[in-house]
Motif scaffolding. Structure first.
Motif, short mmCIF file in Angstrom:
data_model
loop_
_atom_site.label_atom_id
_atom_site.label_comp_id
_atom_site.label_asym_id
_atom_site.label_seq_id
_atom_site.Cartn_x
_atom_site.Cartn_y
_atom_site.Cartn_z
N VAL A 288 0.84 -1.20 0.00
CA VAL A 288 0.00 0.00 0.00
C VAL A 288 0.87 1.25 0.00
O VAL A 288 0.62 2.20 -0.75
CB VAL A 288 -0.94 0.00 1.22
CG1 VAL A 288 -1.66 1.35 1.34
CG2 VAL A 288 -1.97 -1.13 1.11
N ALA A 289 1.91 1.25 0.84
CA ALA A 289 2.80 2.41 0.91
C ALA A 289 3.48 2.66 -0.43
O ALA A 289 3.60 3.81 -0.88
CB ALA A 289 3.85 2.19 2.00
N PHE A 290 3.92 1.58 -1.08
CA PHE A 290 4.58 1.72 -2.38
C PHE A 290 3.64 2.30 -3.42
O PHE A 290 4.01 3.21 -4.18
CB PHE A 290 5.10 0.36 -2.85
CG PHE A 290 5.63 0.38 -4.26
CD1 PHE A 290 6.85 0.97 -4.55
CD2 PHE A 290 4.88 -0.18 -5.31
CE1 PHE A 290 7.33 1.00 -5.86
CE2 PHE A 290 5.35 -0.15 -6.60
CZ PHE A 290 6.58 0.44 -6.88
N VAL A 291 2.41 1.80 -3.47
CA VAL A 291 1.44 2.29 -4.45
C VAL A 291 1.13 3.77 -4.20
O VAL A 291 1.05 4.57 -5.15
CB VAL A 291 0.14 1.45 -4.41
CG1 VAL A 291 -0.94 2.08 -5.27
CG2 VAL A 291 0.42 0.02 -4.88
N VAL A 292 0.96 4.13 -2.94
CA VAL A 292 0.69 5.54 -2.59
C VAL A 292 1.85 6.42 -3.02
O VAL A 292 1.66 7.50 -3.62
CB VAL A 292 0.42 5.68 -1.08
CG1 VAL A 292 0.40 7.15 -0.67
CG2 VAL A 292 -0.90 5.02 -0.70
N LEU A 293 3.08 5.98 -2.72
CA LEU A 293 4.26 6.75 -3.11
C LEU A 293 4.38 6.85 -4.63
O LEU A 293 4.77 7.90 -5.16
CB LEU A 293 5.52 6.11 -2.52
CG LEU A 293 5.72 6.27 -1.02
CD1 LEU A 293 6.86 5.37 -0.53
CD2 LEU A 293 6.01 7.72 -0.66
N ASN B 147 13.42 17.41 -12.98
CA ASN B 147 14.15 16.92 -11.83
C ASN B 147 13.31 16.02 -10.93
O ASN B 147 13.86 15.33 -10.06
CB ASN B 147 14.70 18.09 -11.01
CG ASN B 147 15.79 18.85 -11.75
OD1 ASN B 147 16.46 18.30 -12.61
ND2 ASN B 147 15.96 20.12 -11.41
N ALA B 148 11.99 16.03 -11.14
CA ALA B 148 11.10 15.19 -10.32
C ALA B 148 11.29 13.71 -10.62
O ALA B 148 10.77 12.86 -9.88
CB ALA B 148 9.64 15.59 -10.55
N SER B 149 12.04 13.37 -11.66
CA SER B 149 12.27 11.96 -11.97
C SER B 149 13.02 11.24 -10.86
O SER B 149 12.97 10.01 -10.76
CB SER B 149 13.03 11.82 -13.29
OG SER B 149 14.29 12.46 -13.23
N VAL B 150 13.71 11.99 -10.00
CA VAL B 150 14.42 11.36 -8.88
C VAL B 150 13.45 10.64 -7.94
O VAL B 150 13.83 9.67 -7.26
CB VAL B 150 15.24 12.42 -8.10
CG1 VAL B 150 14.33 13.38 -7.35
CG2 VAL B 150 16.20 11.74 -7.13
N ALA B 151 12.19 11.08 -7.92
CA ALA B 151 11.19 10.43 -7.07
C ALA B 151 10.98 8.97 -7.48
O ALA B 151 10.65 8.13 -6.63
CB ALA B 151 9.86 11.18 -7.16
N PHE B 152 11.19 8.66 -8.75
CA PHE B 152 11.05 7.28 -9.23
C PHE B 152 12.33 6.47 -9.01
O PHE B 152 12.27 5.27 -8.80
CB PHE B 152 10.66 7.28 -10.70
CG PHE B 152 9.34 7.94 -10.97
CD1 PHE B 152 8.14 7.25 -10.78
CD2 PHE B 152 9.27 9.27 -11.37
CE1 PHE B 152 6.92 7.87 -11.00
CE2 PHE B 152 8.06 9.89 -11.59
CZ PHE B 152 6.88 9.19 -11.40
N VAL B 153 13.46 7.16 -9.04
CA VAL B 153 14.73 6.48 -8.78
C VAL B 153 14.77 5.94 -7.36
O VAL B 153 15.14 4.78 -7.12
CB VAL B 153 15.93 7.43 -9.01
CG1 VAL B 153 17.24 6.73 -8.67
CG2 VAL B 153 15.96 7.92 -10.45
#
Length: 320
Positions: free
Chosen positions: A61-66, A96-102
């Motif tokens: 659940v935490a992963f999906v929310v993130l 620069n928001a791509s770091v959120a996926f890294v």
């Protein structure tokens, strides 16, 4: 020992921030807040994991929310850049928001449902490439390879493993190549990298190095102070090691380096395959980002270190 090394380094940051505050030279509190959030994340999740407060369903659940939050953040940032006129949509842009996926990549190894993990992996990979942030693309290479290997390992029979790897590499390769061919801006960014265009980082690195190397004896060992690169060279060092070297001196680098030493020791002591993949993915991202960006100063580092904290909490006595 890893948790202690993180806390000692955090203590160094607070000490130097306190000195800067008393001298009226401190920057905004957001910087020290981001550092604290990033470095305390591992200890917080290790504590919760060690006391059995984190279940596999909670992790999913935490992963999906993130993941959903990262997608929203990514397109919000993209819209903001276009509205502000910083980039033109036809010319492409660096998001620069791509770091959120890294930083989400290490979470994939803790997700029990393979299809949710695979779906999350594809979403992360797409946005990392779409963001056209060269540093994020480089930092994701090792975790991506680890995930493909990990996913293939769950297939029964060597021929299924081989077919899966060939299929996923072919699909991803063709998809990324097609995307690359259609995105002229990404092509320009990669060609700039090949030609040695580092967005001025070579000059920044040289100036930061000279600030430390030609300093007096006290500053050589103890540094110039909290985020002193901003006042000395006009901007942050864009390299953790140089930032720490200028700010906290050679002794500070030793403390920072100890974190990676104990991280590697945890990996060597971990026998669970999935847990080892979490630690390897987290460490590879941190090391690579520390070389050309600001890792520990990034609040999102809290997301990166959370899975490692969960793993350490499960095996605290053996790993630490």
């Amino acid at each position: 020992a890893l948790e202690k090394a993180l806390l000692v380094f955090l203590g160094v940051n607070f000490l130097y921030y306190g000195i800067a505050l008393s001298n009226m030279t401190a920057t905004s509190m957001s910087a020290i807040g981001s550092i604290a959030m990033a470095l305390l994340s591992m200890s917080a999740f290790a504590f919760l994991s060690n006391h059995g407060e984190i279940s596999s369903s909670m992790l999913t659940v935490a992963f999906v929310v993130l993941l959903v939050g990262s997608v929203e953040f990514f397109y919000h940032m993209r819209s903001s850049l276009l509205l502000e006129g910083i980039f033109d949509e036809d010319d492409g842009l660096t998001n620069n928001a791509s770091v959120a996926f890294v930083v989400l990549l290490p979470w994939l190894f803790l997700i029990k449902n393979r299809w949710i993990a695979l779906g999350g992996f594809l979403v992360c990979l797409f946005h990392i490439v779409y963001g056209a942030k060269r540093g994020d693309i480089v930092a994701s290479v090792i975790p991506v390879m680890l995930f493909i290997y990990s996913f293939a390992r769950t297939q029964k029979g060597w021929w299924r493993k081989l077919l899966f790897v060939m299929a996923i590499v072919t699909v991803l390769g063709l998809g990324i190549w097609q995307f690359f061919q259609e995105d002229e801006y990404l092509q320009e960014r990669l060609m700039d990298t090949i030609e040695g265009n580092s967005s001025g980082r070579d000059t920044i690195f040289r100036n930061a190095w000279e600030c430390w190397y030609y300093a007096d004896d006290a500053q050589f060992w103890l540094g110039h102070g909290f985020l002193s690169t901003i006042s000395l060279i006009g901007k942050a060092a864009h390299n953790d090691w140089l930032e720490v070297l200028v700010d906290y001196g050679l002794l500070g680098v030793m403390v920072y380096g100890a974190i990676f030493y104990f991280f590697v020791r945890c990996i060597r002591r971990e026998h669970n395959f999935s847990y080892r993949m979490v630690l390897l993915a987290s460490l590879s991202i941190w090391i690579l980002k520390s070389l050309y960006s600001m890792a520990y100063l990034e609040a999102l580092w809290a997301v990166l270190l959370a899975p490692a904290g969960i793993v350490i909490g499960q095996n605290r006595k053996r790993l630490l």
